[in-house]
Design an enzyme around this catalytic site. Structure first.
Site, PDB file in Angstrom:
ATOM      1  N   ASP A 166     -18.597 -27.880  15.590  1.00 15.34           N
ATOM      2  CA  ASP A 166     -19.128 -28.738  16.650  1.00 15.34           C
ATOM      3  C   ASP A 166     -20.408 -28.079  17.154  1.00 15.34           C
ATOM      4  O   ASP A 166     -20.365 -27.035  17.807  1.00 15.34           O
ATOM      5  CB  ASP A 166     -18.062 -28.805  17.755  1.00 15.34           C
ATOM      6  CG  ASP A 166     -18.251 -29.963  18.704  1.00 15.34           C
ATOM      7  OD1 ASP A 166     -19.394 -30.398  18.880  1.00 15.34           O
ATOM      8  OD2 ASP A 166     -17.241 -30.403  19.276  1.00 15.34           O
ATOM      9  N   ASP A 208     -22.794 -32.810  18.836  1.00 11.22           N
ATOM     10  CA  ASP A 208     -22.538 -33.144  20.235  1.00 11.22           C
ATOM     11  C   ASP A 208     -23.731 -33.871  20.867  1.00 11.22           C
ATOM     12  O   ASP A 208     -24.884 -33.494  20.633  1.00 11.22           O
ATOM     13  CB  ASP A 208     -22.290 -31.819  20.988  1.00 11.22           C
ATOM     14  CG  ASP A 208     -21.891 -32.036  22.421  1.00 11.22           C
ATOM     15  OD1 ASP A 208     -20.780 -32.509  22.650  1.00 11.22           O
ATOM     16  OD2 ASP A 208     -22.711 -31.728  23.308  1.00 11.22           O
ATOM     17  N   GLU A 223     -21.804 -37.601  17.848  1.00 10.81           N
ATOM     18  CA  GLU A 223     -21.091 -38.130  19.014  1.00 10.81           C
ATOM     19  C   GLU A 223     -21.920 -39.281  19.573  1.00 10.81           C
ATOM     20  O   GLU A 223     -23.083 -39.099  19.928  1.00 10.81           O
ATOM     21  CB  GLU A 223     -20.920 -37.053  20.089  1.00 10.81           C
ATOM     22  CG  GLU A 223     -20.086 -37.559  21.241  1.00 10.81           C
ATOM     23  CD  GLU A 223     -20.117 -36.667  22.473  1.00 10.81           C
ATOM     24  OE1 GLU A 223     -19.142 -36.657  23.214  1.00 10.81           O
ATOM     25  OE2 GLU A 223     -21.135 -35.982  22.697  1.00 10.81           O
ATOM     26  N   HIS A 259     -10.780 -34.251  23.381  1.00 10.50           N
ATOM     27  CA  HIS A 259     -10.751 -33.231  24.432  1.00 10.50           C
ATOM     28  C   HIS A 259     -11.436 -33.703  25.725  1.00 10.50           C
ATOM     29  O   HIS A 259     -11.410 -32.979  26.712  1.00 10.50           O
ATOM     30  CB  HIS A 259     -11.438 -31.967  23.912  1.00 10.50           C
ATOM     31  CG  HIS A 259     -12.896 -32.203  23.674  1.00 10.50           C
ATOM     32  ND1 HIS A 259     -13.357 -33.037  22.672  1.00 10.50           N
ATOM     33  CD2 HIS A 259     -14.000 -31.754  24.314  1.00 10.50           C
ATOM     34  CE1 HIS A 259     -14.671 -33.095  22.715  1.00 10.50           C
ATOM     35  NE2 HIS A 259     -15.084 -32.312  23.700  1.00 10.50           N
ATOM     36  N   ASP A 260     -12.089 -34.866  25.703  1.00  7.43           N
ATOM     37  CA  ASP A 260     -12.752 -35.393  26.898  1.00  7.43           C
ATOM     38  C   ASP A 260     -11.979 -36.560  27.505  1.00  7.43           C
ATOM     39  O   ASP A 260     -12.431 -37.165  28.474  1.00  7.43           O
ATOM     40  CB  ASP A 260     -14.152 -35.930  26.548  1.00  7.43           C
ATOM     41  CG  ASP A 260     -15.115 -34.825  26.143  1.00  7.43           C
ATOM     42  OD1 ASP A 260     -14.956 -33.686  26.614  1.00  7.43           O
ATOM     43  OD2 ASP A 260     -16.022 -35.108  25.341  1.00  7.43           O
TER      44      ASP A 260
END
Ligand code: GLC
Length: 587
Positions: free
Chosen positions: A113, A215, A269, A345-346
């Site tokens: 990432d 990201d 993303e 994870h968000d």
């Protein structure tokens, strides 16, 4: 097509034209929470390496690791201070190389990432940049000089004041940070910055990594005149943040200079990107990225704005809206390839948000959601723990949270005399830490995650919901997940077939057809805790049930199908005669 030889150690790609990543499942690991091997309460790389056999046995072939680079952890690794070093909490470069070797030896791949929109404020570039306007690194970041007055407002996601500009006295200017103050945005218009970032990508590709999740990539190019935001014209401020003037030009450059020379997967993303805009990132002929991880599901508003409630259909969100959204993305992908996910994870845990995590429905709804992710057209991004049916922890006090987003927003509300109790209730449903609690390995202390007190509290349901227990139970969510993953491998046509949404307005059932050359597959999923009925528009005679989540499959012998709460069924039905106008699988 990628044309250069494989990076050393990289597992072989399939011989056929179709790239490997269209058939894989991307299994996302939040390293801090997966498995602690050295007893400091923090997950690490050796912890992941120790569990590769477990993952491989589940049928997982591709891992995406959240950032593992050196970082002061203002935002748990999304603030990188050295792109070529491993975060001390997670281990050493040798540990990483071993993990990569071990993964490749099992035919598994690893995606890193990479955060290229911003660095940490402790990155040496920023430490230099902030000393003077004459410093060569000053132009690595984005500034607003004091003599031009206050900068036009820009919202920051994680700043305590929600202000994306931070004043830096030595340079008499403000630097831009779309995220926390500790995450200054890089100036992509500076060619030296771009070359530095491409070098970093090459460094990791040379080590043999199999690709990247990029990201915040839609944010990298900014209109550096920073016009005043016209809230009348754009009630949503994102047009000022995302999809800047040179975005696609830079992505093509990155592709030309780095990505096209390697056999790797890049998944951007895609926050706040529409399906039409999304297509531009992934259209093969544009030579930018391979996949875009869009936010369609995350952006669907809950009827009750995050707070528990209920609707007629027993669903908290508008299912027809979700169906349309996925159908739109599927259509827009064109010759590219979509992605599908329901949690990361968000986001809160998928079973808590899209299913029902009460003891009555957790197992059934988690299995139904698994069936959805694994039978849709597109590469599924699967968040570690969802295969166990892990649920939101629902902290009650602010000091239980670690997340900078939750903590800073709480402080702001508190300072402004707002309703902190309401905010905490809302965070119980949507807060990011719900997804970051440690992986539940077994029923021992700390869920077998660590021998020490974990950095974030373990969900107390771990005595029921854990990998050891579920591995031994053929009816568990984990066993169901394993079967569904195996089924994808047995039916490559299911993975590749086209997608057709059925009954778009049905308020409870998500129904679709996957139509391939030799077979068609029908998927019927009841997203609600109430029984539902559907006439699926497809002849069911001779349908072969391949997967269902109740002990018995629903009867498929009439023109309508009755589904019990959260019931899901996948069946294979005869392919129609060519004259029936079958939609061809899109490739
Ligand atoms: C992405 C990450 C998120 C992070 C943010 C800033 O949205 O998924 O976790 O906080 O970018 O880097």
């Amino acid at each position: 097509m990628k044309n250069a030889p494989h990076a050393a150690n990289s597992p072989a790609t399939t011989a056929e034209e179709r790239p490997w990543w269209r058939d894989t499942i991307v299994y996302q690991i939040y390293p801090r929470s997966f498995r602690d091997s050295d007893g400091d309460g923090i997950g690490d790389l050796n912890g992941i390496a120790d569990r590769l056999d477990y993952l491989h046995d589940l049928g997982i072939e591709t891992l995406w690791l959240n950032p593992i680079f050196a970082s002061p952890n203002a935002d748990n690794g999304y603030d990188i201070s050295d792109y070529r070093r491993i975060m001390e909490d997670f281990g050493t470069m040798e540990d990483f190389e071993r993990l990569l070797r071990e993964a490749h030896a099992r035919g598994m791949r690893i995606l890193l990432d990479l955060v290229l929109n911003h660095t940490s404020d402790e990155h040496p570039w920023f430490a230099e940049a902030r000393t003077s306007r004459e410093n060569p690194y000053y132009d690595y970041y984005l500034w607003w000089p004091e003599e031009q007055g206050r900068p036009p407002y820009r919202k920051s996601h994680f700043d305590e004041e929600a202000d994306a500009w931070c004043y830096n006295p030595p340079t008499r200017s403000y630097y831009l940070h779309y995220f926390a103050r500790q995450q200054p945005d890089l100036n992509w218009d500076n060619p030296r910055v771009r070359q530095e970032l491409y070098d970093i990508m090459r460094f990791w590709l040379d080590k043999g990594v199999d690709g990247f999740r990029l990201d915040s990539i839609p944010y990298i190019s900014k209109d550096r005149t920073f016009p005043e935001i016209d809230t009348e014209k754009f009630p949503d401020i994102f047009p000022y943040y995302s999809l800047g003037p040179h975005l696609h030009e830079y992505l093509r450059e990155m592709n030309r200079e780095v990505l096209s020379r390697r056999d790797c997967l890049t998944m951007g993303e895609g926050s706040k990107v529409s399906p039409e805009e999304g297509r531009k990132f992934i259209a093969p002929e544009r030579h930018e990225l391979d996949l875009l991880y869009h936010f369609g599901a995350a952006d669907i508003r809950n009827e009750t704005d995050g707070l528990p409630g209920g609707t007629e259909a027993g669903i908290l969100y508008d299912l027809p809206q979700i169906k349309r959204m996925y159908a739109d993305w599927d259509r827009a992908a064109g010759s590219g390839w979509p992605t599908v996910y329901l949690g990361n994870h968000d986001q809160p845990r998928m079973v808590s948000r899209f299913g029902d995590d009460s003891s009555r429905w957790r197992g059934l709804s988690a299995k139904m959601l698994a069936m959805f992710l694994l039978t849709m057209r597109g590469t599924p991004c699967w968040f570690a723990g969802d295969e166990l049916g892990m649920a939101n922890i629902r902290f009650t006090r602010i000091d239980e949270y670690d997340d900078i987003d939750t903590r800073n927003r709480y402080r702001k509300i508190e300072r402004e005399g707002g309703d902190t109790e309401r905010f905490l209730r809302e965070q119980q449903e949507i807060g990011r830490d719900n997804a970051r609690t440690p992986y539940q390995w077994d029923g021992s202390a700390h869920a077998g995650f660590s021998t020490a007190r974990p950095w974030l509290r373990v969900n107390p349901d771990y005595t029921e919901v854990n990998a050891a227990r579920e591995s031994a139970d053929p009816d568990s969510v984990l066993s169901f997940f394993r079967r569904a993953v195996a089924l994808r491998k047995e039916h490559p046509e299911l993975v590749r077939a086209s997608f057709r949404l059925l009954a778009p307005d049905h308020p409870q059932i998500f129904a679709y057809l996957r139509e391939g050359e030799a077979a068609r597959y029908l998927v019927l999923l009841n997203f609600s805790c109430r029984p539902a009925r559907i006439a699926p528009e497809a002849a069911l005679d001779g349908a072969e049930t391949l997967l269902h989540n109740y002990p018995t499959a629903p009867p498929l012998d009439g023109s309508t199908v009755e589904l019990r709460p959260f019931e899901g069924v996948l069946c294979r039905i005869a392919a129609p005669a060519p004259s029936a106008g079958r939609t061809e699988a899109r490739e």
